[in-house]
Design a protein around this motif. Structure first.
Motif, short mmCIF file in Angstrom:
data_model
loop_
_atom_site.label_atom_id
_atom_site.label_comp_id
_atom_site.label_asym_id
_atom_site.label_seq_id
_atom_site.Cartn_x
_atom_site.Cartn_y
_atom_site.Cartn_z
N VAL A 91 -28.21 -7.60 7.01
CA VAL A 91 -29.48 -7.98 7.62
C VAL A 91 -30.42 -8.62 6.60
CG1 VAL A 91 -29.40 -6.19 9.40
CG2 VAL A 91 -30.49 -5.69 7.23
N TYR A 92 -31.32 -9.44 7.11
CA TYR A 92 -32.46 -9.91 6.35
C TYR A 92 -33.58 -8.93 6.63
CZ TYR A 92 -29.86 -14.32 6.68
OH TYR A 92 -28.89 -15.29 6.65
N THR A 93 -34.41 -8.63 5.62
CA THR A 93 -35.50 -7.68 5.82
C THR A 93 -36.80 -8.20 5.20
OG1 THR A 93 -35.05 -6.46 3.78
CG2 THR A 93 -33.95 -5.68 5.79
N ALA A 94 -37.90 -7.70 5.72
CA ALA A 94 -39.23 -7.97 5.17
C ALA A 94 -40.13 -6.80 5.55
CB ALA A 94 -39.80 -9.28 5.70
N THR A 95 -41.14 -6.58 4.75
CA THR A 95 -42.10 -5.52 5.01
C THR A 95 -43.34 -6.11 5.66
OG1 THR A 95 -41.30 -4.29 3.10
CG2 THR A 95 -43.45 -3.66 3.96
N VAL A 96 -43.78 -5.51 6.77
CA VAL A 96 -44.99 -5.96 7.46
C VAL A 96 -45.88 -4.77 7.77
CG1 VAL A 96 -43.83 -7.96 8.49
CG2 VAL A 96 -44.04 -5.87 9.79
N PHE A 113 -27.49 -13.96 13.13
CA PHE A 113 -28.34 -14.66 14.09
C PHE A 113 -29.18 -15.78 13.49
CE2 PHE A 113 -27.98 -10.42 16.27
CZ PHE A 113 -27.07 -10.86 17.21
N LEU A 114 -29.26 -15.88 12.16
CA LEU A 114 -30.03 -16.95 11.52
C LEU A 114 -29.24 -17.49 10.34
CD1 LEU A 114 -33.72 -15.64 11.22
CD2 LEU A 114 -32.86 -17.41 12.75
N GLY A 115 -29.20 -18.81 10.21
CA GLY A 115 -28.49 -19.41 9.09
C GLY A 115 -29.14 -20.72 8.68
N GLU A 116 -28.60 -21.32 7.64
CA GLU A 116 -29.22 -22.52 7.07
C GLU A 116 -29.18 -23.71 8.01
OE1 GLU A 116 -25.54 -24.02 4.28
OE2 GLU A 116 -26.94 -22.56 3.46
N GLU A 117 -28.38 -23.65 9.06
CA GLU A 117 -28.33 -24.74 10.04
C GLU A 117 -29.47 -24.66 11.06
OE1 GLU A 117 -26.35 -21.24 11.83
OE2 GLU A 117 -26.28 -22.13 9.85
N ASP A 118 -30.22 -23.58 11.05
CA ASP A 118 -31.26 -23.36 12.07
C ASP A 118 -32.62 -23.95 11.69
OD1 ASP A 118 -29.93 -21.91 14.17
OD2 ASP A 118 -29.74 -20.25 12.76
N ASN A 119 -33.33 -24.38 12.73
CA ASN A 119 -34.74 -24.78 12.66
C ASN A 119 -35.48 -23.79 13.53
OD1 ASN A 119 -35.05 -27.54 11.23
ND2 ASN A 119 -33.19 -27.72 12.46
N VAL A 120 -36.37 -23.02 12.92
CA VAL A 120 -36.92 -21.83 13.57
C VAL A 120 -38.40 -22.01 13.90
CG1 VAL A 120 -37.29 -19.35 13.33
CG2 VAL A 120 -35.26 -20.40 12.32
N ASN A 141 -36.88 -17.72 5.31
CA ASN A 141 -36.60 -18.17 3.95
C ASN A 141 -35.31 -17.55 3.41
OD1 ASN A 141 -37.32 -19.57 1.47
ND2 ASN A 141 -37.74 -17.52 0.66
N GLN A 142 -35.14 -16.25 3.61
CA GLN A 142 -33.92 -15.57 3.16
C GLN A 142 -32.67 -16.16 3.80
OE1 GLN A 142 -34.14 -11.27 3.71
NE2 GLN A 142 -36.28 -11.27 3.03
N SER A 143 -32.79 -16.60 5.05
CA SER A 143 -31.64 -17.11 5.78
C SER A 143 -31.26 -18.53 5.37
CB SER A 143 -31.91 -17.08 7.29
OG SER A 143 -32.79 -18.13 7.66
N GLY A 144 -32.17 -19.22 4.70
CA GLY A 144 -31.94 -20.61 4.35
C GLY A 144 -32.26 -21.58 5.47
N ALA A 145 -32.75 -21.06 6.60
CA ALA A 145 -33.13 -21.90 7.73
C ALA A 145 -34.42 -22.66 7.41
CB ALA A 145 -33.32 -21.03 8.98
N THR A 146 -34.74 -23.61 8.26
CA THR A 146 -35.98 -24.38 8.14
C THR A 146 -37.03 -23.76 9.05
OG1 THR A 146 -34.75 -26.40 7.69
CG2 THR A 146 -37.02 -26.66 8.46
N LEU A 147 -38.20 -23.50 8.51
CA LEU A 147 -39.31 -22.99 9.31
C LEU A 147 -40.07 -24.19 9.88
CD1 LEU A 147 -41.09 -20.81 10.45
CD2 LEU A 147 -42.23 -20.64 8.23
N SER A 148 -39.99 -24.36 11.19
CA SER A 148 -40.59 -25.51 11.85
C SER A 148 -42.05 -25.31 12.21
CB SER A 148 -39.79 -25.87 13.11
OG SER A 148 -38.49 -26.27 12.75
N GLY A 149 -42.51 -24.06 12.29
CA GLY A 149 -43.90 -23.79 12.63
C GLY A 149 -44.04 -22.44 13.29
#
Length: 190
Positions: A91-96, A113-120, A141-149
């Motif tokens: 899993v990818y994790t983050a603290t919130v 469920f998330l990878g570098e091919e994704d635009n999220v 960021n951990q997944s290597g995906a692109t954050l679109s907004g």
């Protein structure tokens, strides 16, 4: 979004300075017509981006995320606030930290469920201090995906979240921007 502003003024309840309850139509009981319009608004703003996944955090973001994902015709992924036996693999994790609950969570998303091919596209009900939004961005960021907004239903611009998101380079689109919640009154940005 005028429809949302009207609904906040009609049915939203101020529960102390800085707290707005929208549980009669958005995050406990849900007005599905309004939810559909929210999904359309997010689609119209982000439609030129190649969105492949919508990401939110449980629980209040799930319905909003589903409405947005439906418009983009892509899967919705939601970060879980607790590890459970039914999450398999890495899993990818983050603290919130939840502004309203005052609790800190370790959110997680299964790597499958998330990878570098994704635009999220991130979505959530509120942007206050920005912890959930930045935690979701960290997972992207951990997944290597692109954050679109990020699509936010209600932004509390008097709190630091929007500044933190802007500083992180996140394109935030808020449907209702509130400049203050005080003395029982909600004030919107003109």
């Amino acid at each position: 979004m005028d429809l949302l502003r009207e609904r906040i003024l009609k049915d939203g309840k101020v529960a102390g300075d800085g707290i707005l309850k929208v549980d009669t139509f958005l995050n406990h009981q849900i007005d599905v017509f309004l939810l559909d319009e929210i999904g359309k608004e997010f689609y119209n703003y982000f439609k030129d981006k190649p969105i492949t996944k919508v990401l939110t955090v449980e629980a209040s973001g799930i319905a909003i995320g589903a409405a947005a994902a439906k418009q983009f015709n892509v899967p919705l992924v939601f970060a879980k606030k607790t590890m459970s036996k039914n999450i398999d693999g890495e899993v990818y994790t983050a603290t919130v930290k939840s502004y309203t609950k005052g609790l800190t969570y370790l959110i997680c998303v299964a790597k499958k469920f998330l990878g570098e091919e994704d635009n999220v596209l991130l979505v959530d009900d509120f942007l206050a201090n920005g912890s959930a939004l930045l935690g979701l961005a960290e997972i992207v960021n951990q997944s290597g995906a692109t954050l679109s907004g990020a699509g936010i239903v209600i932004e509390k611009s008097f709190q630091p979240g929007i500044g933190r998101a802007t500083e992180a380079g996140i394109d935030v689109y808020s449907l209702a921007e509130i400049t203050s919640i005080a003395d029982g009154k909600v004030t919107f940005k003109d």
